[in-house]
Design a protein around this motif. Sequence first.
Motif, PDB file in Angstrom:
ATOM      1  N   THR A 149       0.829  -1.201   0.000  1.00 26.60           N
ATOM      2  CA  THR A 149       0.000   0.000   0.000  1.00 26.60           C
ATOM      3  C   THR A 149       0.863   1.251   0.000  1.00 26.60           C
ATOM      4  N   PRO A 150       0.611   2.204  -0.882  1.00 27.99           N
ATOM      5  CA  PRO A 150       1.395   3.437  -0.900  1.00 27.99           C
ATOM      6  C   PRO A 150       1.229   4.233   0.391  1.00 27.99           C
ATOM      7  N   PHE A 151       2.299   4.870   0.792  1.00 26.50           N
ATOM      8  CA  PHE A 151       2.275   5.701   1.999  1.00 26.50           C
ATOM      9  C   PHE A 151       1.241   6.805   1.890  1.00 26.50           C
ATOM     10  N   ASP A 152       1.111   7.405   0.710  1.00 21.60           N
ATOM     11  CA  ASP A 152       0.220   8.553   0.556  1.00 21.60           C
ATOM     12  C   ASP A 152      -1.255   8.174   0.589  1.00 21.60           C
ATOM     13  N   LEU A 153      -1.562   6.874   0.623  1.00 22.09           N
ATOM     14  CA  LEU A 153      -2.953   6.442   0.758  1.00 22.09           C
ATOM     15  C   LEU A 153      -3.276   5.992   2.183  1.00 22.09           C
ATOM     16  N   SER A 154      -2.314   6.117   3.089  1.00 25.87           N
ATOM     17  CA  SER A 154      -2.541   5.739   4.484  1.00 25.87           C
ATOM     18  C   SER A 154      -3.124   6.923   5.242  1.00 25.87           C
ATOM     19  N   SER A 155      -3.873   6.626   6.284  1.00 26.53           N
ATOM     20  CA  SER A 155      -4.456   7.673   7.113  1.00 26.53           C
ATOM     21  C   SER A 155      -3.415   8.218   8.089  1.00 26.53           C
ATOM     22  N   SER A 156      -3.709   9.372   8.663  1.00 28.01           N
ATOM     23  CA  SER A 156      -2.793   9.973   9.638  1.00 28.01           C
ATOM     24  C   SER A 156      -2.613   9.067  10.844  1.00 28.01           C
TER      25      SER A 156
END
Length: 548
Positions: free
Chosen positions: A105-112
């Motif tokens: 999973t890309p980092f930029d699609l993870s939640s805070s």
Amino acid sequence: MSRRLFAVWTVFVGLVVGTIGMVMFYGQAVGVNFSIYTSLVLVAVIGSAVYAQREVNWRNLWLVIPALFFAMMVAVRASEWLLFWNVVAALALLGLTLHYMGLKTPFDLSSSLEQFFALIEAGVRVVLGDGFVALFESGRWLRDQRGEEAGKTAAVVRGLVLTVPVLVVFGVLLGSADAVFGTYISRVQTLFRLDGLEALIGRTLLSLWFGWVAIGAIAYAVMRHWQPNADADDELVFPTAATPDDDDDESDAPIKRTILPFRIGVIESTMLLGSVTVLFGAFVLVQFVYLFGGAETVTTENLTYAEYARRGFFELVTVSVLTMGLLLVTDNITVRDGRHENTLFRVLSIVVIALVGVMLMSAARRMSLYTAEFGLTHLRLWTSVFMGWLVVMFGFLVALLFRVRKNVFSLGVVVSAIGFFVTMNLLSPDALIAEHNINRAFEQGVELDACYLMRQSGDAIPVIAQKYAEAASSDHQDILGAVLYNYSERQNLRRSGNNDETFFASNLGRNRADRALASFEATEYAAEARQRATESIPVSRCSYYYFD
């Protein structure tokens, strides 16, 4: 390569990196050594993953770029405040890199929230957890080699581990016991810069610490995705942190958030946001009448322009941050069914954000007035830059309201945080503060705050030396001269305790300050001028004086 053999590789590489780290950091100030060590750890981690033919999500490695930037700025800026935050930022981004480089999973699609817990997990496991796994697995590999042909290599490794520390400790002790034998030991100590048993222990512990961090980083980034007892031919499980949900991109789909247990409907959220809109609108109206209307309108309320500006800046920044939190929570807990309810909620949110934008303009205006009246400080500068990046975060909040992409606001938080610290490094706060306050004193004829100038780091010294040469007033020249001599004395004290500093302690900000001081001391500012400088400001006024 089997998992156990990779563990041996991990320990070996970690010890090599640890030894290099010891050479760079022992008895040295933090400078270019931090940049080099951080780069070595990153190269060791990524290189080990490639060497072991493990899967790497190259998309997530964009975090390496800002991490290396902040590590590099440790060797560029002399400010202790920036030093602290550059180290924190570099380590945080390095931790996120270690966690996400092996995830699909890309980092930029993870939640805070996922990013926060990933950072905590990386820090804990690198320092306290995965290093033990690597040691345990490498020990099992060495044990399995007994009785086999490869057991000779394992025996040599074990023999070195046992022999070298014993020889070193006994050699140092025997060298202390016999003068003749000690001369030969001293030659060896000089070669390896070993200054007795105490230094030996210190260097050993430092090597083990930096090696332990490197071992933990490699093990956490690579071995945690490697199934126990896996052979070289086993396929790596490429884990996913979360699966993107395409439904989140449907801008007009019914939105029913499931993060929080508490729910409200559109009626409640409309009442809440509508009331906030009315309140903010009334406040913005006052801003146009008073703050944007000029000094005359403010003085009618028995407030000076500067007092009015100072009174509201930090409150407006606080309101802006709280408003962002309010909109985020409201967006999560409001159940909206259909296009009309989505549109109503978004319109009210956009109106609130627009009014907050006017408040931020008011806050910027207030700070501009206040710094013109009272000068620039770290708090005023850092807060002003933070306010600018807060505007960027509101832009990502708007993108979140329209569901531009999954977890777009979480990406905005990371981008804004990186942008904020990059901006502060590029601005060089100490130099900017010194230049602003000195120019204000020159142009307006106000008193120069020497005590605050003395708090600035070497980043400000070139500016102060230049302003000293340009000073038309002898009073200003005396004060700036005192600040320069004060910094010179502080540097002399620092060097007296670090006589063995090498290239690894280099810092561009400190080097530029030293060159500026050398040019300053070559001027006609003689001993009697120095005496006048120290007498022009009573020592009791500042706790940063080091004059005799």
